[in-house]
Design an enzyme around this catalytic site. Structure first.
Site, PDB file in Angstrom:
ATOM      1  N   ASP A 113     -63.548  43.555  48.777  1.00  0.00           N
ATOM      2  CA  ASP A 113     -63.251  41.968  49.284  1.00  0.00           C
ATOM      3  C   ASP A 113     -61.952  42.164  50.030  1.00  0.00           C
ATOM      4  O   ASP A 113     -61.373  42.933  49.860  1.00  0.00           O
ATOM      5  CB  ASP A 113     -63.106  41.145  47.804  1.00  0.00           C
ATOM      6  CG  ASP A 113     -64.240  40.679  47.317  1.00  0.00           C
ATOM      7  OD1 ASP A 113     -65.397  41.390  47.709  1.00  0.00           O
ATOM      8  OD2 ASP A 113     -64.358  40.374  45.936  1.00  0.00           O
ATOM      9  N   ARG A 164     -69.137  43.409  55.704  1.00  0.00           N
ATOM     10  CA  ARG A 164     -69.808  42.174  55.201  1.00  0.00           C
ATOM     11  C   ARG A 164     -68.914  41.032  55.852  1.00  0.00           C
ATOM     12  O   ARG A 164     -67.558  41.043  55.672  1.00  0.00           O
ATOM     13  CB  ARG A 164     -69.448  41.944  53.706  1.00  0.00           C
ATOM     14  CG  ARG A 164     -69.548  40.348  53.120  1.00  0.00           C
ATOM     15  CD  ARG A 164     -68.951  40.214  52.162  1.00  0.00           C
ATOM     16  NE  ARG A 164     -69.074  41.036  50.892  1.00  0.00           N
ATOM     17  CZ  ARG A 164     -68.009  41.274  49.925  1.00  0.00           C
ATOM     18  NH1 ARG A 164     -66.998  40.356  49.835  1.00  0.00           N
ATOM     19  NH2 ARG A 164     -67.983  42.118  48.945  1.00  0.00           N
TER      20      ARG A 164
END
Ligand SMILES: Cc1cc2nc3c(=O)[nH]c(=O)nc-3n(C[C@H](O)[C@H](O)[C@H](O)COP(=O)(O)OP(=O)(O)OC[C@H]3O[C@@H](n4cnc5c(N)ncnc54)[C@H](O)[C@@H]3O)c2cc1C
Length: 299
Positions: A113, A164
């Site tokens: 993340d 991502r």
């Protein structure tokens, strides 16, 4: 429980699978039965004690065992500050490597993340180390909100990275970030187009109907191979769009947060939709039974 936790507690159950690994696995199994892949996030961030970071790493290792035993198409999501970034980059990298090695051995891919901009350099450096050691098994989030992402992507593309793409959930100053939605969307699509043209493994992580429409148009126009592209969305947000993408034949992965540290994650979701505060207030005034088993944050 603080006033804020009490206020947001009823709301959190919409976004969080529950407190335990069992809750997360149950959510993942239900989603898998409907055709979705998953990425599991054991909630926690900004840990300040070595022991807490090591506990998080051990929890992820246990989670990986369960995911592998279940044979689910699942990834795990790691936040550098959960694994001790604020205690030192080397310490954090050690834990990231341990957890990633454990996951990769069991066929589970890892997503890193991206947190606020004070951590971007460290997250990218950690990703590079992990990608070098476990090629093809790690994905990094890149924030379209940040102006630097265009340059960061050049390096990532050259290294064959898996990315991502997200808008970015953290409030950042205008000196380093786009602040208008129009600019963030444009940057998102520019970055996406580069990833698709270069044939990189790409996750389009958004619930924005405009971006989704444009992303699908680019996937078609650039003839991106289906195995290189997937859509990712958060548990509890726009399930209608999640199902529509699936019905259209795309791979869709749902991000499943779980654990007792639900407050910061829930606050980010609320900041994106402030009217939730009204919903939260209303649910306190007119309570109804909880569907998921969330307890108050540990601290
Ligand atoms: C799988 C995944 C992983 C992510 N990982 C990261 C990461 O590593 N780092 C990072 O900074 N950010 C991450 N994000 C969050 C992302 O940056 C955005 O903050 C978030 O996705 C909201 O932006 P959006 O693109 O959906 O567009 P928005 O314009 O915020 O939303 C588009 C539409 O989605 C719906 N929606 C959006 N948010 C909500 C909400 N809270 N409640 C209800 N409906 C909502 C609404 O219908 C809205 O109109 C991730 C997002 C996803 C989907």
């Amino acid at each position: 429980m603080s006033v804020l936790s009490r206020l947001l507690f009823p709301l959190a159950r919409r976004f969080i699978a529950g407190n335990t690994v069992e809750d997360a696995l149950a959510a993942a199994r239900t989603l898998h039965a409907r055709g979705f892949a998953s990425i599991l996030d054991f909630l926690g961030e900004h840990v300040r004690r070595e022991e807490d970071a090591k506990t998080a790493a051990r929890a992820y290792e246990a989670l990986v065992e369960r995911l592998a035993a279940d044979g689910l198409d699942a990834m795990i999501a790691l936040k550098p500050t959960h694994l001790g970034l604020e205690l030192g980059e080397a310490f954090c990298l050690g834990l990231l490597e341990t957890v990633t090695g454990h996951a990769v051995l069991r066929g589970i891919r890892v997503g890193i993340d991206m947190e606020d901009s004070s951590t971007t350099d460290a997250a990218l450096a950690a990703y590079r180390r992990l990608n070098g050691k476990f090629p093809g098994s790690v994905q990094i989030a890149l924030q379209a909100r940040l102006k630097r992402s265009a340059a960061d992507l050049s390096g990532l593309i050259a290294e064959g990275a898996s990315v991502r793409l997200v808008k970015g959930a953290y409030k950042e100053p205008a000196t380093i970030a786009y602040t208008r939605m129009r600019e963030i969307r444009k940057n998102f699509l520019d970055l996406l187009e580069r990833l698709l043209r270069e044939g990189r493994d790409t996750a389009v992580a958004t619930h924005d109907a405009v971006l989704l429409r444009e992303a699908k148009e680019r996937v078609r126009r650039l003839n991106a191979p289906p195995e290189k592209v997937e859509f990712q969305m958060l548990l509890g947000i726009r399930p209608d769009l999640q199902h529509r993408l699936l019905a259209e034949g795309y791979r869709v992965r749902i991000y499943i947060p779980f654990g007792a540290e639900w407050l910061p994650y829930t606050l980010r979701r609320v900041r994106e939709r402030p009217w939730y505060l009204w919903l939260a207030l209303r649910s306190i005034l007119h309570p109804h039974p909880y569907r998921r088993t969330i307890s108050s944050p540990a601290r």
